[in-house]
Motif scaffolding. Sequence first.
Motif, short mmCIF file in Angstrom:
data_model
loop_
_atom_site.label_atom_id
_atom_site.label_comp_id
_atom_site.label_asym_id
_atom_site.label_seq_id
_atom_site.Cartn_x
_atom_site.Cartn_y
_atom_site.Cartn_z
N VAL A 181 0.97 -0.89 0.21
CA VAL A 181 -0.25 0.02 0.08
C VAL A 181 0.74 1.31 -0.29
O VAL A 181 1.46 1.58 1.31
CB VAL A 181 -0.90 0.09 0.70
CG1 VAL A 181 -1.55 1.20 1.00
CG2 VAL A 181 -2.12 -0.73 1.20
N THR A 233 3.35 -5.26 3.17
CA THR A 233 2.54 -6.03 5.23
C THR A 233 3.02 -7.57 4.14
O THR A 233 1.58 -7.64 3.42
CB THR A 233 1.35 -6.07 5.53
OG1 THR A 233 1.19 -4.51 5.39
CG2 THR A 233 1.16 -6.63 6.57
N SER A 260 -8.10 -14.32 5.95
CA SER A 260 -9.11 -13.95 5.46
C SER A 260 -7.93 -13.99 3.72
O SER A 260 -8.57 -13.66 2.58
CB SER A 260 -8.87 -12.57 5.28
OG SER A 260 -9.57 -12.17 6.42
N THR A 261 -7.64 -13.54 4.04
CA THR A 261 -6.23 -13.52 2.54
C THR A 261 -5.96 -15.41 2.03
O THR A 261 -5.82 -14.93 0.95
CB THR A 261 -4.47 -13.29 2.97
OG1 THR A 261 -4.54 -11.95 2.86
CG2 THR A 261 -3.41 -12.46 1.77
N GLY A 280 -3.41 -13.98 9.03
CA GLY A 280 -4.15 -13.94 7.27
C GLY A 280 -5.32 -15.42 6.61
O GLY A 280 -4.05 -15.23 5.09
N PRO A 282 -4.92 -15.77 14.93
CA PRO A 282 -5.79 -14.68 15.52
C PRO A 282 -5.19 -13.79 14.91
O PRO A 282 -5.32 -14.04 13.33
CB PRO A 282 -3.94 -14.14 16.16
CG PRO A 282 -2.86 -15.75 16.16
CD PRO A 282 -3.30 -16.56 15.40
N SER A 283 -5.94 -12.75 14.52
CA SER A 283 -6.67 -11.69 13.69
C SER A 283 -4.99 -11.26 12.49
O SER A 283 -4.40 -11.15 13.60
CB SER A 283 -7.12 -10.21 14.42
OG SER A 283 -7.58 -9.62 13.72
N GLY A 284 -4.44 -11.22 12.03
CA GLY A 284 -3.94 -11.08 11.66
C GLY A 284 -2.70 -11.64 10.66
O GLY A 284 -2.10 -11.19 10.18
P1 ADP Z 1 -7.28 -11.98 9.39
O1 ADP Z 1 -7.56 -12.37 8.43
O2 ADP Z 1 -6.55 -13.95 10.01
O3 ADP Z 1 -8.03 -11.64 10.62
P2 ADP Z 1 -5.71 -11.42 6.72
O4 ADP Z 1 -5.47 -12.15 5.75
O5 ADP Z 1 -7.15 -10.46 6.97
O6 ADP Z 1 -5.83 -11.83 8.60
O7 ADP Z 1 -4.45 -9.94 7.25
C1 ADP Z 1 -3.20 -10.45 7.43
C2 ADP Z 1 -2.21 -9.30 6.96
O8 ADP Z 1 -1.87 -8.58 5.69
C3 ADP Z 1 -2.42 -8.09 8.43
O9 ADP Z 1 -1.26 -7.71 8.32
C4 ADP Z 1 -3.05 -7.13 7.61
O10 ADP Z 1 -3.61 -5.96 8.19
C5 ADP Z 1 -2.70 -7.70 6.20
N1 ADP Z 1 -3.77 -7.09 5.26
C6 ADP Z 1 -5.27 -7.47 4.63
N2 ADP Z 1 -5.52 -7.22 3.89
C7 ADP Z 1 -4.88 -5.74 3.32
C8 ADP Z 1 -4.83 -4.79 2.78
N3 ADP Z 1 -5.77 -5.30 1.26
N4 ADP Z 1 -4.24 -3.96 1.93
C9 ADP Z 1 -2.92 -4.13 3.21
N5 ADP Z 1 -2.72 -5.42 4.69
C10 ADP Z 1 -3.70 -5.76 4.18
#
Ligand code: ADP
Length: 234
Positions: A15, A20, A47-48, A45, A41-43
């Motif tokens: 970004v 990240t 969702s990614t 990965g 935990p939250s963050g």
């Molecule tokens: P979870 O689903 O386990 O909470 P995420 O996959 O949402 O984890 O996030 C993993 C990491 O990637 C975190 O550090 C988050 O802040 C970062 N992140 C997720 N989506 C984005 C994005 N669209 N742009 C930048 N960073 C992202």
Amino acid sequence: PPLVRVKHLEKIYDVSGVKTPALRGVDLEVLPGEFTALAGPSGSGKSTLLHLIGGLDHPTSGEVWLSGKRVDQLARTELADLRLRHLGFIFQAYNLIPVLTALENAAFVLELRGVPRREREQRALLALETLGMAEFAARRPNQLSGGQQQRVAVARALAAEPAVILADEPTANLDRKTGEALIEYMKMLNQMQGITFVFSTHDPRLLAHVTRTVELEDGQVKSDSAQAQAQRRD
Ligand code: ADP
Ligand code: ADP
């Protein structure tokens, strides 16, 4: 053969030059019929990983395979076709179509697939009923609350009965009763229709039914109950 296969998957978000790392070399295979939870935990990965498996975003490196196709290298139209035929999403962004009613939204994927009107309306209505939304079938999204819209989006994914359903915290924003109904329906689709589920969750009611738990930490697989079992068999 595995339905979902992820090899050496890396994702680094960028970004405006701020990088990240979200996934740091994830390997995963999901077999047909699994009911697999992504924990961590939250963050970490989750969702990614779900987004990349669904072809909603591009990996930085590595491979994503779905039903024997390389998701991360498909052309746009092929990817759309693969999604339509094989994939269902239960994600936080609802993406309902504003001009369609709840019933039409829930039946939409089936309509794209050419399922006859009577059958698609029956399946969509059953899914809406399960989620306590039958009485709102004729409403448009702007006549529904956020939580009700989410339930319509869930009904749309479930009514389509795809090979794989990817879900990001599917019960997180639902009240207790609706959450329990959703879990029952997911289990039924898994056990009766053989639909494979991969979902992130912290919900103990959902975790109680999983066939496998893959735990992520800091973008890596920290533990995998399937591998733990395989090692015990060795
Ligand atoms: P979870 O689903 O386990 O909470 P995420 O996959 O949402 O984890 O996030 C993993 C990491 O990637 C975190 O550090 C988050 O802040 C970062 N992140 C997720 N989506 C984005 C994005 N669209 N742009 C930048 N960073 C992202
Ligand atoms: P979840 O609760 O499912 O982990 P998040 O709240 O982390 O989801 O993310 C919600 C949306 O914001 C997603 O589209 C994600 O890609 C995006 N996002 C998450 N973290 C970041 C971030 N650090 N920078 C930019 N976008 C992000």
